[in-house]
Design an enzyme around this catalytic site. Structure first.
Site, PDB file in Angstrom:
ATOM      1  N   ASP A 128      -0.268  -6.733 -22.283  1.00 41.41           N
ATOM      2  CA  ASP A 128      -0.172  -8.044 -21.649  1.00 41.41           C
ATOM      3  C   ASP A 128      -1.523  -8.399 -21.051  1.00 41.41           C
ATOM      4  O   ASP A 128      -2.264  -7.516 -20.606  1.00 41.41           O
ATOM      5  CB  ASP A 128       0.908  -8.045 -20.565  1.00 41.41           C
ATOM      6  CG  ASP A 128       2.314  -8.028 -21.143  1.00 41.41           C
ATOM      7  OD1 ASP A 128       2.505  -8.533 -22.262  1.00 41.41           O
ATOM      8  OD2 ASP A 128       3.218  -7.517 -20.464  1.00 41.41           O
ATOM      9  N   ASP A 146       4.841 -13.142 -26.384  1.00 42.99           N
ATOM     10  CA  ASP A 146       5.882 -13.563 -25.442  1.00 42.99           C
ATOM     11  C   ASP A 146       5.968 -15.087 -25.378  1.00 42.99           C
ATOM     12  O   ASP A 146       7.061 -15.658 -25.328  1.00 42.99           O
ATOM     13  CB  ASP A 146       5.596 -13.022 -24.034  1.00 42.99           C
ATOM     14  CG  ASP A 146       5.551 -11.511 -23.969  1.00 42.99           C
ATOM     15  OD1 ASP A 146       6.219 -10.853 -24.788  1.00 42.99           O
ATOM     16  OD2 ASP A 146       4.839 -10.992 -23.094  1.00 42.99           O
TER      17      ASP A 146
END
Length: 167
Positions: A128, A146
């Site tokens: 991330d 995402d």
């Protein structure tokens, strides 16, 4: 012609190019982040007054769900994602290629899911790098995969509100 008789050329499967694009962009950005940034929140790069770039690992699912577990969740989330990808591809196969909205939504979800599955299988975690915040309150870090999944899901929800005539 009914939906089960669609040829591959006329089915929504032709929209998988978008899933491949999302996957390639996601993996490319993650490689740049992994190779050019130091790990951790303390090494974040401030971009805007509400946005940072950083490099963190997520061993769980959305919002780090089950990230503190012993590792079994890696394979659970991989299996769920692969099952969803197969189901969405089946639905795309039954959609006409002209149903751009649904096929685009399915493709974005597929591309994002495969991007995160790739991370789980190769690295054991999802990379991330996007950190949005307001004051001292940070949204959980996330990535392009995402984002594609969320946008695709929102498109499907919005599609449910469209009238049949509009479709």
């Amino acid at each position: 012609m009914n939906m089960t008789e669609l040829t591959l050329k006329r089915s929504g499967i032709r929209w998988l190019w978008l899933a491949v694009l999302v996957f390639v962009l996601d993996i490319a950005i993650k490689l740049v982040v992994m190779n050019s940034m130091d790990y951790g929140w303390q090494h974040r790069v401030e971009v805007l007054p509400f946005f940072n770039l950083l490099y963190v690992h997520n061993y769980g699912a959305a919002f780090s769900f089950l990230s503190e577990q012993t590792g079994w969740q890696r394979w659970l989330f991989t299996g769920i994602a692969l099952g969803v990808v197969l189901l969405l591809m089946y639905w795309m196969r039954r959609q006409p290629v002209t149903d751009r909205w649904s096929n685009c939504a399915y493709a974005m979800i597929i591309g994002g899911a495969v991007g995160n599955v790739f991370d789980r299988v190769v690295h054991g975690f999802v990379v991330d790098y996007l950190d949005f915040y307001w004051g001292v309150h940070h949204w959980p870090a996330f990535n392009l995969a995402d984002s594609a999944i969320c946008v695709g899901a929102a498109m499907l929800i919005l599609d449910g509100f469209r009238s049949k005539e509009a479709k």
